[in-house]
Motif scaffolding. Sequence first.
Motif, PDB file in Angstrom:
ATOM      1  N   VAL A  58      21.864   8.364   1.111  1.00 39.51           N
ATOM      2  CA  VAL A  58      21.163   8.401  -0.180  1.00 39.51           C
ATOM      3  C   VAL A  58      21.756   9.522  -1.036  1.00 39.51           C
ATOM      4  CG1 VAL A  58      18.960   8.793  -1.345  1.00 39.51           C
ATOM      5  CG2 VAL A  58      19.023   7.443   0.751  1.00 39.51           C
ATOM      6  N   VAL A  59      22.131   9.173  -2.264  1.00 40.11           N
ATOM      7  CA  VAL A  59      22.676  10.151  -3.216  1.00 40.11           C
ATOM      8  C   VAL A  59      21.539  10.617  -4.114  1.00 40.11           C
ATOM      9  CG1 VAL A  59      24.368  10.550  -5.055  1.00 40.11           C
ATOM     10  CG2 VAL A  59      24.889   8.917  -3.206  1.00 40.11           C
ATOM     11  N   LEU A  60      21.251  11.924  -4.077  1.00 37.34           N
ATOM     12  CA  LEU A  60      20.159  12.465  -4.897  1.00 37.34           C
ATOM     13  C   LEU A  60      20.651  12.672  -6.325  1.00 37.34           C
ATOM     14  CD1 LEU A  60      18.806  15.232  -2.470  1.00 37.34           C
ATOM     15  CD2 LEU A  60      18.178  12.785  -2.557  1.00 37.34           C
ATOM     16  N   GLY A  61      20.123  11.871  -7.269  1.00 37.34           N
ATOM     17  CA  GLY A  61      20.567  11.949  -8.666  1.00 37.34           C
ATOM     18  C   GLY A  61      19.447  12.331  -9.609  1.00 37.34           C
ATOM     19  N   HIS A  62      18.340  12.861  -9.026  1.00 39.21           N
ATOM     20  CA  HIS A  62      17.202  13.288  -9.864  1.00 39.21           C
ATOM     21  C   HIS A  62      17.432  14.722 -10.319  1.00 39.21           C
ATOM     22  CE1 HIS A  62      16.050  15.466  -6.270  1.00 39.21           C
ATOM     23  NE2 HIS A  62      16.118  14.339  -5.571  1.00 39.21           N
ATOM     24  N   LYS A  63      16.438  15.326 -10.938  1.00 39.70           N
ATOM     25  CA  LYS A  63      16.558  16.703 -11.404  1.00 39.70           C
ATOM     26  C   LYS A  63      16.326  17.664 -10.231  1.00 39.70           C
ATOM     27  CE  LYS A  63      17.196  16.028 -15.845  1.00 39.70           C
ATOM     28  NZ  LYS A  63      18.495  16.328 -16.458  1.00 39.70           N
ATOM     29  N   PRO A  64      16.951  18.847 -10.267  1.00 38.98           N
ATOM     30  CA  PRO A  64      16.852  19.770  -9.143  1.00 38.98           C
ATOM     31  C   PRO A  64      15.413  20.115  -8.729  1.00 38.98           C
ATOM     32  CG  PRO A  64      18.556  20.500 -10.662  1.00 38.98           C
ATOM     33  CD  PRO A  64      17.889  19.323 -11.304  1.00 38.98           C
ATOM     34  N   TYR A  65      14.510  20.305  -9.716  1.00 37.50           N
ATOM     35  CA  TYR A  65      13.143  20.725  -9.360  1.00 37.50           C
ATOM     36  C   TYR A  65      12.377  19.642  -8.602  1.00 37.50           C
ATOM     37  CZ  TYR A  65      11.246  17.913 -13.185  1.00 37.50           C
ATOM     38  OH  TYR A  65      10.896  16.860 -13.988  1.00 37.50           O
ATOM     39  N   GLN A  66      12.920  18.423  -8.572  1.00 36.03           N
ATOM     40  CA  GLN A  66      12.224  17.322  -7.896  1.00 36.03           C
ATOM     41  C   GLN A  66      12.596  17.205  -6.415  1.00 36.03           C
ATOM     42  OE1 GLN A  66      13.802  14.694 -10.797  1.00 36.03           O
ATOM     43  NE2 GLN A  66      11.860  14.405 -11.856  1.00 36.03           N
TER      44      GLN A  66
END
Length: 254
Positions: A58-66
Amino acid sequence: MRLGFLGTGNMASALARGIGEPALCFDPVEERAEALARELGGEAVADPRTLAERADVVVLGHKPYQLEAAARELSGAKAIVSILGGVDVSALRAAYPDRPVVRLMPNTPVGVGKGVVAVAIEEGAQPSAEETRVRAEVIALVERCSTVLEVPDSRMAAATAIFGVLPAYVAVWAEATVDAAVRHGFTPDEAGRVVAAGIEGSAALLRDQGHDTLAVRRAVTSPGGSTARGLRALDQGGLRETVQDAFDAVMDVA
Ligand SMILES: NC(=O)c1ccc[n+]([C@@H]2O[C@H](COP(=O)([O-])OP(=O)(O)OC[C@H]3O[C@@H](n4cnc5c(N)ncnc54)[C@H](OP(=O)(O)O)[C@@H]3O)[C@@H](O)[C@H]2O)c1
């Protein structure tokens, strides 16, 4: 390796496009995930849990705080690739224990096959055989669309300050030059085309000259000539100092 993108915003989409494999996509905005999945010949999924179950990585492409909120939904993920700015490898391991974790810092030109991607090296760590395998496969995928640089995790913020933000800086440079050209009678379209070509050509020349900035500069700057006058104006405007300040400003949070 089947990739699953959690968050299909600007950076994740550019990376997915550059890699060019059919991938699984999830985004809170359904149409955004569907559009990317269509483009890749992949599939949009209904929720993060399904993404975790069906993707190999899984590639995390959300915002860092999430980070933590996303990790709760992805407890079943087999391996994680992060592109989150300012989130170091130890924070990723805390959020995703006991599985391979690879930290990347890409820039948006990956989407047109000309990106740069830094891959973090965790100082003093002994990665598992599984993580070594996943990392090698991920590097092979991003090499399709970028120059890859492996750097210690502690230098990822500096990597961001070099090339992560560079497309924005180049865009501002281009915009200012187009404004000046329009003031002197060019149309925005004419000026935009030659500015982009000029930036591309200058980068190619720098590469050809072994990245010798002085040689490239001297070859354009004849004694007493117009380039010398232009360079003086840039120095008087504080360009070099401003670039140093911008670098430090990025590193403060990256
Ligand atoms: N842009 C760059 O040049 C660049 C470069 C390197 C790294 N990065 C990193 O890339 C990441 C994304 O940046 P971006 O510029 O691409 O931002 P972006 O365009 O806003 O993309 C973020 C996407 O993630 C979605 N999202 C939000 N919460 C989510 C969740 N819980 N699960 C799944 N998806 C979620 C967002 O949906 P909503 O809009 O509905 O919130 C949005 O579609 C950041 O962590 C950033 O540090 C960006």
